[in-house]
Scaffold this motif. Structure first.
Motif, PDB file in Angstrom:
ATOM      1  N   CYS A   1      73.446  68.531  66.134  1.00  0.00           N
ATOM      2  CA  CYS A   1      74.456  67.569  65.704  1.00  0.00           C
ATOM      3  C   CYS A   1      75.638  67.596  66.654  1.00  0.00           C
ATOM      4  CB  CYS A   1      74.939  67.899  64.297  1.00  0.00           C
ATOM      5  SG  CYS A   1      73.622  67.927  63.086  1.00  0.00           S
ATOM      6  N   LYS A   2      76.231  66.427  66.827  1.00  0.00           N
ATOM      7  CA  LYS A   2      77.394  66.279  67.695  1.00  0.00           C
ATOM      8  C   LYS A   2      78.607  66.052  66.802  1.00  0.00           C
ATOM      9  CE  LYS A   2      78.902  63.305  71.473  1.00  0.00           C
ATOM     10  NZ  LYS A   2      80.057  62.743  70.786  1.00  0.00           N
ATOM     11  N   ILE A   3      79.714  66.755  67.117  1.00  0.00           N
ATOM     12  CA  ILE A   3      80.947  66.567  66.357  1.00  0.00           C
ATOM     13  C   ILE A   3      81.601  65.286  66.858  1.00  0.00           C
ATOM     14  CG2 ILE A   3      83.174  67.568  65.765  1.00  0.00           C
ATOM     15  CD1 ILE A   3      81.966  70.302  66.430  1.00  0.00           C
ATOM     16  N   ARG A   4      81.894  64.362  65.948  1.00  0.00           N
ATOM     17  CA  ARG A   4      82.454  63.074  66.371  1.00  0.00           C
ATOM     18  C   ARG A   4      83.853  63.260  66.971  1.00  0.00           C
ATOM     19  NH1 ARG A   4      84.558  59.923  61.070  1.00  0.00           N
ATOM     20  NH2 ARG A   4      84.966  58.332  62.596  1.00  0.00           N
ATOM     21  N   GLY A   5      84.216  62.333  67.825  1.00  0.00           N
ATOM     22  CA  GLY A   5      85.445  62.450  68.601  1.00  0.00           C
ATOM     23  C   GLY A   5      86.695  62.596  67.761  1.00  0.00           C
ATOM     24  N   GLN A   6      86.744  61.911  66.618  1.00  0.00           N
ATOM     25  CA  GLN A   6      87.924  61.950  65.759  1.00  0.00           C
ATOM     26  C   GLN A   6      88.153  63.344  65.181  1.00  0.00           C
ATOM     27  OE1 GLN A   6      87.767  59.445  62.229  1.00  0.00           O
ATOM     28  NE2 GLN A   6      89.476  58.260  63.019  1.00  0.00           N
ATOM     29  N   MET A   7      87.069  64.126  65.037  1.00  0.00           N
ATOM     30  CA  MET A   7      87.170  65.457  64.430  1.00  0.00           C
ATOM     31  C   MET A   7      87.339  66.564  65.449  1.00  0.00           C
ATOM     32  SD  MET A   7      84.058  65.198  61.732  1.00  0.00           S
ATOM     33  CE  MET A   7      84.279  66.839  61.107  1.00  0.00           C
ATOM     34  N   ARG A   8      87.109  66.278  66.727  1.00  0.00           N
ATOM     35  CA  ARG A   8      86.875  67.319  67.703  1.00  0.00           C
ATOM     36  C   ARG A   8      87.941  68.402  67.772  1.00  0.00           C
ATOM     37  NH1 ARG A   8      83.010  65.983  72.650  1.00  0.00           N
ATOM     38  NH2 ARG A   8      83.284  68.079  73.383  1.00  0.00           N
TER      39      ARG A   8
END
Length: 115
Positions: A63-70
């Motif tokens: 899974c990739k952490i979305r940019g808004q959460m990074r």
């Protein structure tokens, strides 16, 4: 004869002080999964904004952490997260949100998460 001293340091220095504390513990509405989403538990951190997670449909996905959460939401091993499944890549998914401990407990009591 001049007696010149260097100025005393006044600042506390660094970006981390300016950023403020992350104490947003207001009760947010519990978000349930929708079509194309799944609950998952983080197995290990891979670095570069990626994690290995065990989705509760029985599949292990990267899974990739979305940019808004990074840089705002810190994700650790064992956290319960909501992932968005990719219809073109079944072995990969995107982390949409992270549940804190009592939200995960509430999901379990609503029968959304397996024990």
């Amino acid at each position: 004869v001049l007696n010149f001293e260097m100025p005393k340091p006044k600042g506390k220095g660094g970006k981390n002080r300016r950023r403020g504390k992350n104490n947003n513990y207001e009760r947010r509405e519990l978000t349930f999964k929708e079509e194309g989403q799944e609950y998952a538990q983080v197995l290990r951190m891979l670095g570069n904004g990626r994690v290995d997670a065990y989705c509760f449909d029985g599949t292990k996905r990267m899974c990739k952490i979305r940019g808004q959460m990074r840089k705002k939401v810190w994700i650790n091993v064992g956290d319960i997260v909501l992932v968005g499944l990719r219809d073109f890549q079944d072995e990969k998914a995107d982390i949409i949100m992270k549940y804190n401990a009592d939200e995960a407990r509430m999901l379990k009591s609503h029968g959304q998460l397996p024990d």
